[in-house]
Design an enzyme around this catalytic site. Structure first.
Site, mmCIF file in Angstrom:
data_model
loop_
_atom_site.group_PDB
_atom_site.id
_atom_site.type_symbol
_atom_site.label_atom_id
_atom_site.label_comp_id
_atom_site.label_asym_id
_atom_site.label_seq_id
_atom_site.Cartn_x
_atom_site.Cartn_y
_atom_site.Cartn_z
ATOM 1 N N THR A 110 -7.137 -4.349 8.136
ATOM 2 C CA THR A 110 -7.529 -2.962 7.908
ATOM 3 C C THR A 110 -7.250 -2.518 6.474
ATOM 4 O OG1 THR A 110 -5.398 -2.313 8.872
ATOM 5 C CG2 THR A 110 -7.331 -2.184 10.287
ATOM 6 N N SER A 111 -6.541 -3.348 5.701
ATOM 7 C CA SER A 111 -6.317 -2.986 4.303
ATOM 8 C C SER A 111 -6.098 -4.241 3.481
ATOM 9 C CB SER A 111 -5.106 -2.062 4.149
ATOM 10 O OG SER A 111 -5.006 -1.598 2.815
ATOM 11 N N MET A 112 -6.652 -4.218 2.293
ATOM 12 C CA MET A 112 -6.505 -5.336 1.374
ATOM 13 C C MET A 112 -6.595 -4.815 -0.055
ATOM 14 S SD MET A 112 -10.259 -7.169 1.629
ATOM 15 C CE MET A 112 -10.092 -7.398 3.392
ATOM 16 N N LEU A 146 -3.357 -7.454 3.412
ATOM 17 C CA LEU A 146 -2.042 -6.834 3.514
ATOM 18 C C LEU A 146 -1.689 -6.230 4.857
ATOM 19 C CD1 LEU A 146 -2.293 -5.177 0.063
ATOM 20 C CD2 LEU A 146 -0.378 -6.603 0.713
#
Length: 403
Positions: A108-110, A87
């Site tokens: 850095t985000s999922m 994401l």
């Protein structure tokens, strides 16, 4: 079109839940109901797809925009699949991401792949009325599911990344599940709403931060990934506090784990892949057949007691690399031989450790003592002189997360 999208997402959601149930992973009726009721497309309105292969630098991505008709079918399939949903790159703002090809950056985000989310939430044994804390909730999928089970106003997330915290809160508000995302340092927990009956960390940590244990209520359960220097052999730690206040912690090896906290550096085998192919090493006989992938207790011990190793899962036969020592071992296949290269005999270390692991009873679970007055957290496979044991590295070994 809105009706068609609503119908399509509903069918995808039902299909996802039916698949998880048929595969035997989803057994909790409360979680099943939450998965059926919550439209995950609200929480995952876009997704990155990696285009370039392993080792590529810069990485080539493609952003799918769920609101765009040309992306919709692929996006729907992806967010209802068993894959992790990527994401955010490098902490970027999430309000107006351009769809299509994108170059560079690292994730850095999922959102964790759904079978893992199901496994974790079921292990926590969620129920109505429980106070729930999620550390590193990312887009808030597991936080939303927990809130749907525990009830409004009881689920809290702590997210260090400001854009992601705002993104998740906006989407959670749209769902109306009554969950709150606080921007802050997940390593500190969130004392203002403590104690918590259930705590889940969506980030891997080298040891258990003291505030997490302190904020766990009597009868509570805490679940986190213990990060090691290798992504190959993660551990999952379950901490429980009895009704009398006694804390117990059990560590198990797992096939996958969460990404480690910001600043933690994994080893990788990719840079050595071409050299290993050209020169796999000197052949010698070995009494150790390649241990099976699901010997999680052994591989977890290897992450600590034969540290600095990482496995190349893309190799044709088992390949273990010590990248900092410019050494590796290539096993088999199945002929009682191994090829070794470099100053460090990687396979000899695994032979020795495997023998010790067998003498210790082939442990698949390890006890963790969180009570040492010095703050050191000790791990052991049991009692007696043949038990395997080690200490967990301190949090001070990596940079602290900051808001």
């Amino acid at each position: 079109m809105a009706l068609d999208l609503h119908t399509a997402t509903g069918r995808r959601r039902t299909g996802m839940v039916d698949r998880l149930t048929a595969e035997g992973g989803l057994t909790d009726s409360l979680l099943r109901d939450a998965l059926l009721r919550l439209p995950r497309e609200i929480l995952l309105p876009h997704a990155y797809v990696r285009v370039s292969g392993p080792g590529a630098d810069p990485i080539e991505w493609r952003l799918l925009d769920g609101s765009h008709p040309d992306d919709r079918q692929e996006w729907l399939e992806l967010i209802h699949s068993d894959e992790s949903i990527l994401l955010q790159r490098d902490g970027e703002p999430l309000d107006a991401l351009p769809r299509g090809p994108v170059t560079g950056g690292h994730m850095t985000s999922m959102s964790t792949y759904t079978p893992a989310t199901v496994e974790v939430l079921q292990a926590l044994e969620l129920g109505s009325g429980q106070r729930y804390l999620e550390l590193g909730p990312g887009p808030g999928v597991s936080l939303a599911l927990a809130a749907a089970i525990t009830g409004p106003g009881l689920a809290t997330g702590v997210e260090r990344d400001g854009p992601m915290a705002a993104f998740a809160q906006r989407n959670l508000d749209h769902l109306g599940v009554g969950a709150v995302v606080i921007e802050g340092d997940a390593l500190e927990g969130h004392e203002a709403r403590a104690p918590y009956d259930r705590i889940h960390s969506g980030i891997g940590v080298p040891c258990v931060p003291a505030p997490w244990v302190e904020q766990l209520a009597p009868g509570g359960r805490l679940l986190t990934t213990l990060a090691t220097r290798t992504p190959s052999w993660p551990g999952q730690l379950l901490v429980t506090r009895t009704s009398a206040g006694t804390v117990e912690a059990v560590l198990r090896g797992r096939p996958r784990g969460y990404l480690p906290l910001l600043g933690y550096r994994w080893l990788n085998a990719v840079d050595h892949r071409a050299r290993i192919k050209d020169d796999p090493g000197t052949a010698r006989s070995t009494p150790l057949a390649p241990p099976p992938d699901d010997a999680y207790g052994f591989w977890l011990a290897a992450a600590y007691l034969a540290s600095g190793l990482v496995r190349d899962f893309q190799a044709e036969t088992m390949t273990i690399v010590a990248p900092e020592d410019d050494s590796w071992a290539v096993a088999g296949p199945g002929d009682g031989t191994v090829r070794v290269h470099g100053p460090r005999d990687v396979w000899a270390e695994l032979e020795d450790l495997h023998a010790r692991w067998e003498q210790a009873g082939r442990s698949e679970r390890y006890r963790v003592d969180l009570h040492d007055s010095s703050g050191v957290q000790h791990v052991t496979s049991g009692a007696g002189p043949k038990a395997l044991s080690w200490t967990l590295p301190p949090l001070a070994a990596v940079p602290r997360q900051v808001p």
